[in-house]
Design an enzyme around this catalytic site. Structure first.
Site, PDB file in Angstrom:
ATOM      1  N   ASP A 251       0.883  -1.165   0.000  1.00 54.56           N
ATOM      2  CA  ASP A 251       0.000   0.000   0.000  1.00 54.56           C
ATOM      3  C   ASP A 251       0.925   1.220   0.000  1.00 54.56           C
ATOM      4  O   ASP A 251       2.123   1.103   0.280  1.00 54.56           O
ATOM      5  CB  ASP A 251      -0.944   0.003   1.205  1.00 54.56           C
ATOM      6  CG  ASP A 251      -2.135   0.935   0.967  1.00 54.56           C
ATOM      7  OD1 ASP A 251      -2.053   1.801   0.070  1.00 54.56           O
ATOM      8  OD2 ASP A 251      -3.151   0.807   1.682  1.00 54.56           O
ATOM      9  N   TRP A 252       0.371   2.380  -0.291  1.00 53.25           N
ATOM     10  CA  TRP A 252       1.212   3.571  -0.494  1.00 53.25           C
ATOM     11  C   TRP A 252       1.882   3.993   0.825  1.00 53.25           C
ATOM     12  O   TRP A 252       1.259   4.496   1.734  1.00 53.25           O
ATOM     13  CB  TRP A 252       0.373   4.694  -1.086  1.00 53.25           C
ATOM     14  CG  TRP A 252       0.395   4.724  -2.597  1.00 53.25           C
ATOM     15  CD1 TRP A 252       0.606   5.831  -3.362  1.00 53.25           C
ATOM     16  CD2 TRP A 252       0.235   3.637  -3.526  1.00 53.25           C
ATOM     17  NE1 TRP A 252       0.597   5.485  -4.708  1.00 53.25           N
ATOM     18  CE2 TRP A 252       0.375   4.149  -4.829  1.00 53.25           C
ATOM     19  CE3 TRP A 252       0.015   2.270  -3.404  1.00 53.25           C
ATOM     20  CZ2 TRP A 252       0.293   3.363  -5.982  1.00 53.25           C
ATOM     21  CZ3 TRP A 252      -0.069   1.472  -4.539  1.00 53.25           C
ATOM     22  CH2 TRP A 252       0.069   2.029  -5.796  1.00 53.25           C
TER      23      TRP A 252
END
Ligand code: BGC
Length: 573
Positions: A251-252
């Site tokens: 995920d970012w």
């Protein structure tokens, strides 16, 4: 190879897509690269792109949100939640799940894939299929259900649709990411059986049934270990047990320790670390802390994704430019929303009889609440309000009164939900003067979003008062309820009908009008339990946790599993 991986591979073959096992071509390319270049491939070039290695013929590809429509932002930098290019905003997953129809999810996925292809996007970051452990998770609007089988099947449908167009999908957020509070550091403590049967089962179903090109690992920890560091989660379970053959991305900003993550099998860090982790990885390989083969395996899968996307170009060739699809996709969004609309109660007032004078009450009728906030926010190609759609429907109906007979009172502020000074009085007057009152209420956008959880399950107080006042003025009242998750309904027995739209996407206004006048069947059935009150939810005693830890003490007793086992009453099952 296990039976499961065999099934994943068969599925990939049967769809005509490249299978995704790091191909000979990807491995050959990697073998020719210097260690530094292999390492460069393991993180993004910017917010939305992978790194190109031009001399090796490796193109950069674009990955972008998802999940209920394309959110492609202009430029390549970190532009936060700025509006993106316009794209069809389909009903969110919480809505679509009420259709219980993976084939419908597949059609929606195909349309999203087509729009992504037209925009040069290689991977759409969705679907999200975290389980609805607690009704107050701020991101529940983006997830399907409290049941892993339904979640897995719906997600698989969406993935198949997107990928049928030669665009990759991405299952997220793997795993046990069931709340927003402290989401980046939270440790979810869950027993093995519950972990397997609830929190992993949906992902397993989706992997096996749809062979996604990519999976995104979650921010949080599970039983003390960050998902991004977990060899067990990323390699042993996902790849070795389930046979996942695609690319795993973070995920970012979800990478904890990049060296541990590569060893665990996390191929791509997004968006990247401005080179800090490249240096750490180089050092780890040179000093023997990290096997060079681990870097190669991850780099080969990044190259493989680019190769796969290139090879699927033929599937994308049949697509038309966004603008040409806009009408057809809007119509699909409208049908999908109607098929997902749930008629919670109805004493027979619906569908509305012809010729009735209608009072439309509530600002959400004119300014719909149609999607959630955060990384999934789509800039719609158009936006249909229920008020406009009802005007058109009533005008078009034979022997119906003129459109002027649809009266409208906003009554509250659509952003805050606060009543206007004369809101109640005007609404009551309009309701009393009409044959039927339609009251539009729901959760304003500020009540639920990615990034925080709800603290309670109530509607804005003014919305409850509005429904009560209108029902008192005219018992022939229909409540149209919007929002991404269950709310308390203290007035549940007062209206003649309650129609639940969840977040219906850009055509949700048209869809609810279709349902109200009887042009479409409200085809939805709830995909999650609506409890009477939060105290009744087994997980509520342990939500959102203390400090950085959340204990899943309720074990398997999530949603209907608890209520049916304990014999506890619910608002709607
Ligand atoms: C979200 C992901 C999203 C990513 C990129 C993250 O904060 O959790 O769902 O895909 O941002 O926007």
């Amino acid at each position: 190879m296990s039976d499961v991986s065999e099934r994943v591979r068969e599925h990939a073959m049967s769809t005509g897509l490249p299978s995704g096992v790091a191909s000979a071509r990807a491995r050959e390319i990697i073998a020719r690269l210097a260690l530094e270049d292999r390492i460069r491939l393991l993180s993004g070039a910017d917010m939305w792109h992978t790194v190109a290695v031009a001399e090796a013929g490796i193109p950069a590809i674009m990955l972008t949100d998802g999940p209920h429509g394309l959110r492609k932002q202009g430029g390549s930098g970190d532009v936060g939640f700025a509006p993106g290019v316009s794209a069809t905003c389909f009903p969110t997953s919480a809505t679509l799940a009420c259709s219980w129809d993976p084939a419908l999810a597949e059609q929606v996925g195909r349309a999203i894939g087509e729009e992504a292809a037209a925009e040069g996007v290689a991977v759409v970051l969705g679907p999200g299929l975290n389980l609805k452990r607690h009704p107050c998770c701020g991101r529940n609007f983006e997830y399907y259900s409290e049941d892993p089988l339904l979640s897995g099947r719906m997600a698989a449908g969406l993935v198949r649709g997107v990928q049928s167009f030669g665009v990759g999908a991405c299952l997220k957020h793997y795993a046990v990411n069931n709340q927003e509070t402290n989401r980046m550091v939270l440790d979810a403590v869950v027993d093995e059986r519950t972990f397997r049967e609830l929190y992993l089962a949906g992902f397993e179903t989706a992997v096996v049934e749809s062979a996604p090109w990519t999976v995104m690992c979650a921010y949080n920890r599970v039983n003390g270990e960050y998902c991004s560091d977990s060899h067990r989660l990323l390699t042993e379970i996902l790849r070795e047990e389930w046979g996942f053959e695609g690319l795993l991305m973070s995920d970012w900003g979800a990478v904890n320790d990049r060296v541990a993550a590569v060893a665990a099998g996390l191929d791509l860090e997004m968006p990247g670390s401005h080179g800090v982790n490249d240096a750490a990885l180089g050092e780890a390989v040179r000093s023997g802390v990290l096997a060079g083969e681990a870097v190669d395996a991850c780099a080969a899968r990044v190259v493989e994704l680019a190769v796969r996307s290139e090879e699927a170009a033929e599937l994308r060739a049949g697509g038309s430019p966004g603008a040409q699809n806009a009408d057809a996709h809007h119509e699909l969004a409208r049908r999908a929303a109607a098929e997902s609309t749930v008629l919670l109660t109805n004493d027979g007032i619906l569908p509305l009889a012809r010729g009735v004078r209608i009072a439309v009450i509530g600002a959400m009728a004119a300014e719909p609440r149609y999607q959630g906030a955060g990384s999934s926010q789509v800039t719609p190609t158009r936006l249909e309000s229920a008020l406009d759609a009802l005007h058109s429907a009533v005008t078009a109906r034979e022997s119906a009164p003129s459109a002027a007979d649809v009266a409208y009172v906003a009554a509250y502020d659509p952003v805050t939900g606060d009543l206007e000074p004369d809101g109640l009085a005007e609404a009551s007057r309009a309701a009393a003067a009409a044959d039927v009152a339609l009251v539009f209420v729901g959760l304003p956008a500020s009540y639920e979003s990615e990034g925080f959880d709800r603290a309670h399950m109530r509607l804005p107080e003014g919305h409850d008062r509005l429904v009560e006042a209108v029902c008192a003025a005219n018992p022939r009242t229909v409540v149209v309820l919007a929002g991404g998750a269950p709310v308390e309904l203290p007035w549940v027995d007062e209206p003649a009908a309650i129609v639940l739209t969840y977040l219906g996407g850009q055509a949700g206004g048209g869809a609810v009008s279709d349902v109200l006048v009887g042009d479409a069947e409200p085809g939805g059935r709830l995909a999650e339990t609506w409890p009477l009150a939060l105290e009744d939810v087994a997980a509520d005693a342990n939500f959102p946790g203390e400090g950085r830890q959340i204990r899943y003490r309720e074990g398997l007793y999530v949603g209907y599993r608890y209520f049916t086992t304990a014999g506890r009453p619910v608002r709607f099952c």
